[in-house]
Motif scaffolding. Structure first.
Motif, PDB file in Angstrom:
ATOM      1  N   UNK A 116     -77.335  35.386  23.068  1.00  0.00           N
ATOM      2  CA  UNK A 116     -78.033  35.223  21.797  1.00  0.00           C
ATOM      3  C   UNK A 116     -77.419  36.045  20.689  1.00  0.00           C
ATOM      4  N   UNK A 117     -76.931  37.238  21.017  1.00  0.00           N
ATOM      5  CA  UNK A 117     -76.258  38.080  20.025  1.00  0.00           C
ATOM      6  C   UNK A 117     -74.984  37.417  19.527  1.00  0.00           C
ATOM      7  N   UNK A 118     -74.202  36.871  20.450  1.00  0.00           N
ATOM      8  CA  UNK A 118     -72.965  36.180  20.056  1.00  0.00           C
ATOM      9  C   UNK A 118     -73.286  34.959  19.198  1.00  0.00           C
ATOM     10  N   UNK A 119     -74.301  34.178  19.617  1.00  0.00           N
ATOM     11  CA  UNK A 119     -74.658  32.979  18.852  1.00  0.00           C
ATOM     12  C   UNK A 119     -75.173  33.326  17.474  1.00  0.00           C
ATOM     13  N   UNK A 120     -75.818  34.497  17.331  1.00  0.00           N
ATOM     14  CA  UNK A 120     -76.308  34.912  16.020  1.00  0.00           C
ATOM     15  C   UNK A 120     -75.223  35.433  15.114  1.00  0.00           C
ATOM     16  N   UNK A 121     -74.224  36.093  15.697  1.00  0.00           N
ATOM     17  CA  UNK A 121     -73.136  36.654  14.893  1.00  0.00           C
ATOM     18  C   UNK A 121     -72.117  35.594  14.472  1.00  0.00           C
ATOM     19  N   UNK A 222     -76.545  47.536   2.927  1.00  0.00           N
ATOM     20  CA  UNK A 222     -76.357  48.930   2.525  1.00  0.00           C
ATOM     21  C   UNK A 222     -75.480  49.665   3.539  1.00  0.00           C
ATOM     22  N   UNK A 223     -75.682  49.386   4.833  1.00  0.00           N
ATOM     23  CA  UNK A 223     -74.861  50.018   5.872  1.00  0.00           C
ATOM     24  C   UNK A 223     -73.402  49.609   5.730  1.00  0.00           C
ATOM     25  N   UNK A 224     -73.175  48.361   5.381  1.00  0.00           N
ATOM     26  CA  UNK A 224     -71.797  47.907   5.159  1.00  0.00           C
ATOM     27  C   UNK A 224     -71.197  48.587   3.940  1.00  0.00           C
ATOM     28  N   UNK A 228     -69.886  51.740   7.255  1.00  0.00           N
ATOM     29  CA  UNK A 228     -70.105  51.805   8.695  1.00  0.00           C
ATOM     30  C   UNK A 228     -69.393  50.649   9.387  1.00  0.00           C
ATOM     31  N   UNK A 229     -68.933  50.895  10.586  1.00  0.00           N
ATOM     32  CA  UNK A 229     -68.237  49.856  11.343  1.00  0.00           C
ATOM     33  C   UNK A 229     -69.213  48.747  11.735  1.00  0.00           C
ATOM     34  N   UNK A 230     -68.671  47.552  11.917  1.00  0.00           N
ATOM     35  CA  UNK A 230     -69.512  46.410  12.316  1.00  0.00           C
ATOM     36  C   UNK A 230     -70.195  46.682  13.656  1.00  0.00           C
ATOM     37  N   UNK A 231     -69.464  47.302  14.559  1.00  0.00           N
ATOM     38  CA  UNK A 231     -70.049  47.604  15.869  1.00  0.00           C
ATOM     39  C   UNK A 231     -71.253  48.523  15.740  1.00  0.00           C
ATOM     40  N   UNK A 235     -75.043  47.491  16.880  1.00  0.00           N
ATOM     41  CA  UNK A 235     -75.652  48.175  18.016  1.00  0.00           C
ATOM     42  C   UNK A 235     -76.757  49.141  17.611  1.00  0.00           C
ATOM     43  N   UNK A 236     -76.611  49.787  16.464  1.00  0.00           N
ATOM     44  CA  UNK A 236     -77.585  50.807  16.069  1.00  0.00           C
ATOM     45  C   UNK A 236     -78.665  50.243  15.157  1.00  0.00           C
ATOM     46  N   UNK A 237     -78.274  49.496  14.146  1.00  0.00           N
ATOM     47  CA  UNK A 237     -79.242  49.052  13.147  1.00  0.00           C
ATOM     48  C   UNK A 237     -79.860  47.695  13.488  1.00  0.00           C
TER      49      UNK A 237
END
Length: 325
Positions: A116-121, A222-224, A228-231, A235-237
């Motif tokens: 699901x994470x891959x399909x969302x990204x 805002x994080x981008x 901040x790295x995409x990873x 994973x965090x946000x």
């Protein structure tokens, strides 16, 4: 937090009581188990003696009151067929069902969330479209047919894993389970996969929807902008926020894995509570059926309560809304 938990406990007790009424009266007005227990050539005196021995000659309200008194003491009645406490029979078969449901839940999380994470990204990629198409099949295909196809493919044609049974048990920290032996793992693979397919599809769609929604929100932008790295963003946000609905739904689905494992256990001859329920229904063993349904109700209520508490910890707004209500 204390007021929130007390209110949820009172609601849980009310649900259990109402379900006990529905379950007991629903089961006890269907069929006549006496004719399943006495000899076909039994005379009327033998039939009446059997009715009296089972307590079926008493008014239904009195039977329910006796059931409530016994249930308060942990006694859900004796099996008509085995002559043993129904709760003892259920508890004897419960470990097999619990390890099957737990294995299915692990498969759903380990497979469903990453897909699901891959399909969302990457929603426009061919792989993502294939994942979503597979999730639709997981929702659509009947469990009994999928189970038979899994047996035909992996057990009969390829002969990779056994088709039925629980396999050898192992012991770890005093717990006996087929998860602790290779033979047991080979036996549990097919039924766990069959039971998990619907939940895998659900986890895929929940995760994908959460990721697609989160990636467009301001905190991700805002994080981008902060560099901040995409990873780290994912994973965090992102994962932290989408796990709230995923934890809620998958936690509740664990109860459904336990309650609706009947078909899977029957197809794979898995010696759990579901198979015991089917045998009890065929033999009109009312105490076992009632005991099974009440235990499933308790499971659902307990899991719902735990999920509510976890949800309130993850998102304090839930407690505030509850107090405001």
């Amino acid at each position: 937090m204390t007021v929130f938990i007390i209110r949820r406990l009172l609601q849980a007790l009310l649900v259990v009581f109402m379900m006990s009424v529905i379950v007991f009266f629903g089961v006890n007005i269907i069929g006549d188990p006496v004719y399943m227990l006495v000899s076909p050539d039994a005379d009327q005196a033998d039939i009446e003696a059997a009715i009296s021995r089972l307590g079926l000659d008493r008014p239904i309200l009195e039977q329910y009151w006796l059931f409530l008194k016994g249930a308060a003491q942990g006694d859900l009645g004796n099996s008509f067929i085995f002559g043993e406490p129904a709760l003892k029979l259920i508890l004897h078969h419960m470990p097999a069902t619990m390890e099957l449901a737990f294995s299915a839940l692990i498969l759903a999380i380990v497979i469903g969330i990453p897909l699901g994470l891959f399909a969302g990204l990457y929603p426009d990629s061919g792989i993502s479209k294939g994942i979503m198409a597979a999730s639709i099949l997981g929702f659509s295909l009947p469990t009994f047919w999928v189970g038979l196809m899994l047996i035909m493919l992996f057990a009969v044609e390829l002969r990779w894993v056994p088709a039925t049974g629980r396999g050898d048990l192992g012991t770890f920290l005093g717990i006996h389970s087929s998860l602790f032996t290779l033979d047991g793992l080979s036996h549990i693979f097919l039924p766990a996969l069959n039971l998990a397919l619907l939940k895998i599809s659900l986890a895929i769609r929940l995760t994908r929807a959460g990721v697609r929604e989160a990636m467009g929100l301001d905190y991700v932008k805002y994080a981008r902008a902060k560099g901040l790295s995409t990873r780290r963003i994912i994973l965090v946000h992102v994962m932290k926020n989408i796990m709230i609905p995923v934890v809620t739904v998958m936690g509740l689905e664990f109860g459904s894995l336990i309650g609706f494992s009947v078909v899977t256990e029957t197809i794979f001859a898995w010696p759990g509570m579901g198979k015991l329920l089917i045998d009890a229904i065929l033999q009109l063993d009312r105490p076992v059926v009632v005991a099974y349904l009440m235990i499933i109700v308790l499971f659902f209520v307990l899991i719902n309560l735990i999920v509510d508490i976890l949800y309130s910890i993850l998102d304090p707004r839930v407690r505030l809304q509850d107090q405001g209500a």
